[in-house]
Design a protein around this motif. Structure first.
Motif, PDB file in Angstrom:
ATOM      1  N   ASP A  13       0.581  -1.498  -0.313  1.00  0.00           N
ATOM      2  CA  ASP A  13      -0.371   0.236   0.146  1.00  0.00           C
ATOM      3  C   ASP A  13       0.818   1.120   0.002  1.00  0.00           C
ATOM      4  O   ASP A  13       0.368   2.340  -0.897  1.00  0.00           O
ATOM      5  N   TYR A  15       4.075   1.442  -1.425  1.00  0.00           N
ATOM      6  CA  TYR A  15       4.587   1.904  -2.927  1.00  0.00           C
ATOM      7  C   TYR A  15       3.171   2.295  -3.502  1.00  0.00           C
ATOM      8  O   TYR A  15       3.570   3.442  -4.494  1.00  0.00           O
ATOM      9  N   GLN A  16       2.553   1.517  -3.542  1.00  0.00           N
ATOM     10  CA  GLN A  16       1.343   2.434  -4.699  1.00  0.00           C
ATOM     11  C   GLN A  16       0.825   3.339  -4.223  1.00  0.00           C
ATOM     12  O   GLN A  16       0.697   3.717  -5.568  1.00  0.00           O
ATOM     13  N   HIS A  19       3.789   5.568  -5.790  1.00  0.00           N
ATOM     14  CA  HIS A  19       4.303   5.264  -6.819  1.00  0.00           C
ATOM     15  C   HIS A  19       3.514   5.913  -7.409  1.00  0.00           C
ATOM     16  O   HIS A  19       2.998   6.542  -8.786  1.00  0.00           O
ATOM     17  N   LYS A  20       1.789   5.887  -6.856  1.00  0.00           N
ATOM     18  CA  LYS A  20       0.859   6.960  -8.393  1.00  0.00           C
ATOM     19  C   LYS A  20       1.120   7.904  -8.356  1.00  0.00           C
ATOM     20  O   LYS A  20       0.575   8.677  -9.127  1.00  0.00           O
ATOM     21  N   ASN A  25       2.743   4.620 -14.206  1.00  0.00           N
ATOM     22  CA  ASN A  25       2.477   3.819 -14.798  1.00  0.00           C
ATOM     23  C   ASN A  25       0.249   4.096 -15.631  1.00  0.00           C
ATOM     24  O   ASN A  25      -0.760   3.498 -15.724  1.00  0.00           O
ATOM     25  N   GLU A  28      -1.090   2.055 -17.669  1.00  0.00           N
ATOM     26  CA  GLU A  28      -1.497   0.791 -17.054  1.00  0.00           C
ATOM     27  C   GLU A  28      -0.859  -0.425 -17.445  1.00  0.00           C
ATOM     28  O   GLU A  28      -1.474  -1.204 -18.359  1.00  0.00           O
ATOM     29  N   THR A  31       0.222  -4.272 -13.184  1.00  0.00           N
ATOM     30  CA  THR A  31      -0.858  -4.069 -12.047  1.00  0.00           C
ATOM     31  C   THR A  31       0.734  -3.493 -11.129  1.00  0.00           C
ATOM     32  O   THR A  31       1.522  -3.429 -11.448  1.00  0.00           O
ATOM     33  N   TYR A  32      -0.044  -2.900  -9.767  1.00  0.00           N
ATOM     34  CA  TYR A  32       0.062  -2.660  -8.624  1.00  0.00           C
ATOM     35  C   TYR A  32       1.127  -4.581  -8.279  1.00  0.00           C
ATOM     36  O   TYR A  32       2.294  -3.799  -7.636  1.00  0.00           O
ATOM     37  N   ASP A  33       0.585  -5.219  -8.457  1.00  0.00           N
ATOM     38  CA  ASP A  33       0.866  -6.246  -7.962  1.00  0.00           C
ATOM     39  C   ASP A  33       2.033  -6.432  -8.483  1.00  0.00           C
ATOM     40  O   ASP A  33       3.380  -7.110  -8.005  1.00  0.00           O
ATOM     41  N   LEU A  35       4.286  -4.381 -10.241  1.00  0.00           N
ATOM     42  CA  LEU A  35       5.366  -3.675  -9.940  1.00  0.00           C
ATOM     43  C   LEU A  35       5.879  -3.572  -8.889  1.00  0.00           C
ATOM     44  O   LEU A  35       6.900  -3.522  -8.376  1.00  0.00           O
ATOM     45  N   TYR A  36       4.482  -4.284  -7.083  1.00  0.00           N
ATOM     46  CA  TYR A  36       5.361  -4.887  -6.132  1.00  0.00           C
ATOM     47  C   TYR A  36       6.106  -5.826  -5.634  1.00  0.00           C
ATOM     48  O   TYR A  36       7.775  -5.716  -5.404  1.00  0.00           O
TER      49      TYR A  36
END
Length: 137
Positions: A13, A15-16, A19-20, A25, A28, A31-33, A35-36
């Motif tokens: 959370d 990181y997301q 990053h946003k 991204n 898109e 996915t954030y999964d 990227l993580y």
């Protein structure tokens, strides 16, 4: 300010959220999964916190000997021009120095060359430019 520096990956959370703020991204592509997962596979990660808020991050992908690439250096917009990016970079470079890394590469966003030059980086010779292949369907 007294910021906390960590060599651990931030939470998903955290990181997301950071990053946003970058807009990296926007198309898109990942996915954030994904990227993580990418940051979790890094050789070195540096996170900077103001209290519990992640305000800066950067990472290195490397084989630990020869190829070393700094990527994803980001600072929350509310903390720009406060030395956070420099702190991230200094921590990443210190890690490389401890590991006796001799050659460090990075790509930077347009207009950010001067920031990295202040840290000792030089642009590649125009006769030997970096190259890329972007594989998108």
């Amino acid at each position: 300010m007294d910021y906390k520096l960590s060599d651990k990956n931030p939470s998903f959370d955290e990181y997301q959220t950071l990053h946003k703020t970058t807009g990296w991204n926007a198309k898109e592509l990942y996915t954030y999964d994904q990227l993580y997962q990418a940051i979790c596979n890094s050789w070195c990660s540096i996170s900077i916190y103001d209290g519990t808020a992640l305000i800066g991050y950067g990472r290195i992908i490397s084989d630990g000997i020869y190829q070393t690439f700094i990527c994803d250096v980001m600072v929350h917009p509310d903390y720009k021009r406060q030395g956070i990016g420099t702190k991230v970079m200094e921590a990443l470079l210190s890690h490389c120095k401890r590991q006796e890394i001799k050659w460090i590469q990075l790509s930077c966003a347009k207009g950010k060359q001067q920031f990295y030059q202040k840290l000792g980086f030089a642009e590649r010779d125009p006769g030997a430019p970096g190259m890329m292949l972007f594989m998108v369907k």
